[in-house]
Each structure stands twice: as C-alpha cells, then as structure tokens.
Design a protein around this motif. Structure first.
Motif, short mmCIF file in Angstrom:
data_model
loop_
_atom_site.label_atom_id
_atom_site.label_comp_id
_atom_site.label_asym_id
_atom_site.label_seq_id
_atom_site.Cartn_x
_atom_site.Cartn_y
_atom_site.Cartn_z
N PHE A 81 5.77 11.36 -3.28
CA PHE A 81 4.90 12.54 -3.23
C PHE A 81 5.67 13.80 -2.80
O PHE A 81 5.45 14.87 -3.39
CB PHE A 81 3.70 12.29 -2.31
CG PHE A 81 2.55 11.62 -3.01
CD1 PHE A 81 1.89 12.23 -4.07
CD2 PHE A 81 2.11 10.36 -2.61
CE1 PHE A 81 0.83 11.62 -4.71
CE2 PHE A 81 1.05 9.73 -3.25
CZ PHE A 81 0.40 10.37 -4.31
N THR A 110 -3.71 14.83 -4.90
CA THR A 110 -2.97 14.57 -3.67
C THR A 110 -1.80 15.53 -3.53
O THR A 110 -1.55 16.09 -2.46
CB THR A 110 -2.47 13.11 -3.65
OG1 THR A 110 -3.58 12.22 -3.81
CG2 THR A 110 -1.76 12.80 -2.34
N GLY A 131 -9.28 13.56 -6.08
CA GLY A 131 -7.88 13.60 -5.68
C GLY A 131 -7.71 13.78 -4.20
O GLY A 131 -7.14 14.78 -3.76
N LEU A 132 -8.22 12.84 -3.43
CA LEU A 132 -8.12 12.90 -1.97
C LEU A 132 -7.18 11.82 -1.43
O LEU A 132 -7.37 11.31 -0.33
CB LEU A 132 -9.50 12.74 -1.34
CG LEU A 132 -10.40 13.98 -1.36
CD1 LEU A 132 -11.79 13.63 -0.86
CD2 LEU A 132 -9.81 15.11 -0.51
N GLY A 133 -6.17 11.48 -2.21
CA GLY A 133 -5.21 10.47 -1.77
C GLY A 133 -5.63 9.07 -2.16
O GLY A 133 -6.81 8.80 -2.39
N PHE A 216 0.91 4.49 2.09
CA PHE A 216 0.25 5.78 2.22
C PHE A 216 -0.26 5.95 3.64
O PHE A 216 -1.03 5.13 4.14
CB PHE A 216 -0.91 5.88 1.23
CG PHE A 216 -1.62 7.21 1.26
CD1 PHE A 216 -0.99 8.36 0.83
CD2 PHE A 216 -2.92 7.31 1.74
CE1 PHE A 216 -1.63 9.59 0.87
CE2 PHE A 216 -3.58 8.53 1.78
CZ PHE A 216 -2.93 9.67 1.34
N PHE A 221 -1.94 12.38 6.10
CA PHE A 221 -2.55 13.14 5.00
C PHE A 221 -3.72 13.98 5.50
O PHE A 221 -3.91 15.12 5.07
CB PHE A 221 -3.01 12.18 3.91
CG PHE A 221 -3.60 12.86 2.70
CD1 PHE A 221 -2.83 13.69 1.90
CD2 PHE A 221 -4.94 12.67 2.38
CE1 PHE A 221 -3.38 14.32 0.79
CE2 PHE A 221 -5.49 13.29 1.27
CZ PHE A 221 -4.71 14.12 0.48
N ARG A 250 -12.68 12.00 4.62
CA ARG A 250 -11.49 12.78 4.24
C ARG A 250 -11.88 14.22 3.90
O ARG A 250 -11.21 15.17 4.32
CB ARG A 250 -10.80 12.13 3.04
CG ARG A 250 -10.26 10.75 3.29
CD ARG A 250 -9.41 10.24 2.14
NE ARG A 250 -9.09 8.83 2.29
CZ ARG A 250 -8.12 8.20 1.64
NH1 ARG A 250 -7.38 8.87 0.77
NH2 ARG A 250 -7.90 6.91 1.83
#
Length: 294
Positions: A81, A110, A131-133, A216, A221, A250
């Motif tokens: 990433f 992400t 797209g929140l990881g 992850f 994050f 999140r």
C-alpha cells in the motif's frame, strides 16, 4: 501542469494515465483522480469519468503500478500500500491541481484514504466506494503470511496469465461478477486484457496474485481515517456489495462523512450503476467552490 492520456514517469516506472477532459462550456477548477480496485484498471472508469468530464471536471484515472498499461515493478520490488500511496503522491505533484478530489474503489479507496490522511491539506473532496480497507488481520497471522509469501515468490511465474479466447475472458469475469450485465462485462473484458504477439492475456502482473507478507493493521488505518480533513462521501452497493462487519465503526473515524447506499449496485458499482454513481459524485463535488450537496 496539464497531461494527456499516456505514460507518466513516477518513481522509476511508467504509469499509464487515462485523462477525460472537460467538455462543457463552464469548466470547474476541480481535478478528479479515480483510483481503481484490485485486478481492475483505470480504463474501466470510463462510464463514470465521461459524465464527470461533461460536468466540467478534469478527470484522471491512472492504471496503478502493475495493472493495465502501467509498468510492473522490477528489481525485487513488490506491491505494498505505501508504494501505491507514493505513486499517487508523485502523480499529484505532477498534475498540480488547483483543487483535488480523490475517488477510490475498493483497494483504490484504501490508497485514497491513506493519502488523504497523510496529506489532508491537498485533498478537497474524498469519495470512497466500498474502500475502507480490507478485513482486519490478527498479528498472530504474520509469520504464516510471511512464509506463504516466500513460497509464492519462489514459485512465481511472471509471464502474463494467458487467456485462450476473448470468450474465456468474458466467462471468467461473468463468474466473478455474476450481477454485472453481459454487455457491460464484454466491454470491461476488452479493457482488462491485452494482446501481445498474437497471445491474449490479462493486463496485470501475476505477482499481484501472491499473498502479501504484511497483515493489515486496522488500528493504524483508523489513525489515517481520523486525519482526513476533506468532506467525505462513502458509497456502498447495497446487500450484494462488499460490506465489512465493522464498516460503521471505520466510517465513524472520518470527521465529516456522508454514507450513500446504491441499492442493488453491488461491489462493482462503477460498472453496474455508473450513471447513478456519477450523479452522486457530481452533486457531492458541487460547483467550482461550492459545498457538497449529496
């Protein structure tokens, strides 16, 4: 600096950038950068990018490293990433937009969130499309992931994955995305494959299929999400989308976020509901200096 569609040198590799220029008489001062997801490419944003360009925005959709027409990594490099974030940072420096909107789908979301949290002063609007990881990983899996990665890398053949025919490529996409209309999948299949010396193959580096060695880190994050300063639009795709069990937790880390659900759009919403998605994005971006209006 204005760039057209084509390759741009970023961090020693060539990124291919798809550019959709404003076509309306009244151009905004907003540059929209669209970041694709895993095994996708910037080219498949076309159904969303074109309405955004008609609305007056300058739209740029890069193929991330190792995808589409962008170069794969060499010299022992990999796809972490932070690599994607660094590529994005350099690309934004090259573009030097007056105002910037980032739109990221899935993996691209992400990347967009990591950049927006790291460089909050550079981002005026942020849109995350499921797209929140990825799901959280326990630290205890780190050793097994590293071992699997080493095994994968030793066995890796980086010859592009062959496809016997266009029909086979279409069938594979249909199995992976059963709710996407066939005609849409057909156009996407042409954008996600390439022909080289008469051989058809998928347009991505096979190294992407290896197991990433790094778990992850969800708590880290969340720190990036808390640093996001831009008004943020989160778009989900209804019951058939890719919904995380802790999605709300999140999203609550983002100080100024609005959640919109496109019912029945599914995870590939930029393929299944591009008009509805573009309409939401255009409203969110507002005018040249206007507030979002979702």
């Amino acid at each position: 600096m204005q760039i057209g569609s084509g390759h741009v040198f970023v961090n020693g590799i060539r990124l291919y950038v798809h550019r959709f220029e404003p076509v309306s008489g009244r151009k905004s001062d907003l540059t929209v950068v669209l970041l694709h997801g895993f095994l996708d490419s910037g080219a498949t944003w076309d159904l969303v990018a074109e309405p955004l360009a008609r609305a007056g925005h300058d739209v740029i959709a890069p193929d991330l490293r190792g995808f589409g027409e962008s170069d794969p990594v060499t010299g022992g490099g990999y796809y972490h990433f932070p690599d994607y974030v660094n590529d994005l940072a350099v690309l934004i420096d090259i573009i030097a937009p007056r105002r910037l909107a980032l739109v990221g789908h899935s993996m691209g979301g992400t990347v967009a969130a990591l950049y927006a949290g790291t460089m909050p002063q550079r981002v005026d609007r942020l849109a995350l499309l499921e797209g929140l990881g990825p799901p959280a990983s326990e630290p205890s899996v780190a050793v097994d992931r590293m071992r699997t990665w080493l095994d994968d890398m030793r066995a890796l053949d980086r010859t592009p994955r062959p496809v016997s025919s266009f029909e086979e490529a279409l069938e594979r996409l249909a199995r992976r995305h059963p709710q996407v209309p066939r005609d849409v999948l057909s156009s996407r299949a042409r954008l996600l494959t390439r022909t080289d010396s008469g051989r058809l193959s998928w347009a991505y580096d096979p190294m992407h299929r290896t197991t990433s060695p790094t778990p992850f880190n969800l708590e880290a994050f969340k720190c990036f999400l808390r640093r996001v300063a831009a008004p943020t639009l989160y778009v989900s795709g209804g019951l058939t989308g890719l919904r995380l069990a802790d999605e709300a937790e999140r999203l609550a880390c983002v100080r100024s976020a609005v959640h919109v659900d496109l019912a029945d759009a599914g995870h590939m919403m930029h393929w299944t509901a591009p008009a509805a998605l573009a309409e939401r994005l255009i409203g969110f971006f507002g005018g040249a200096a206007g507030a979002p209006a979702v």
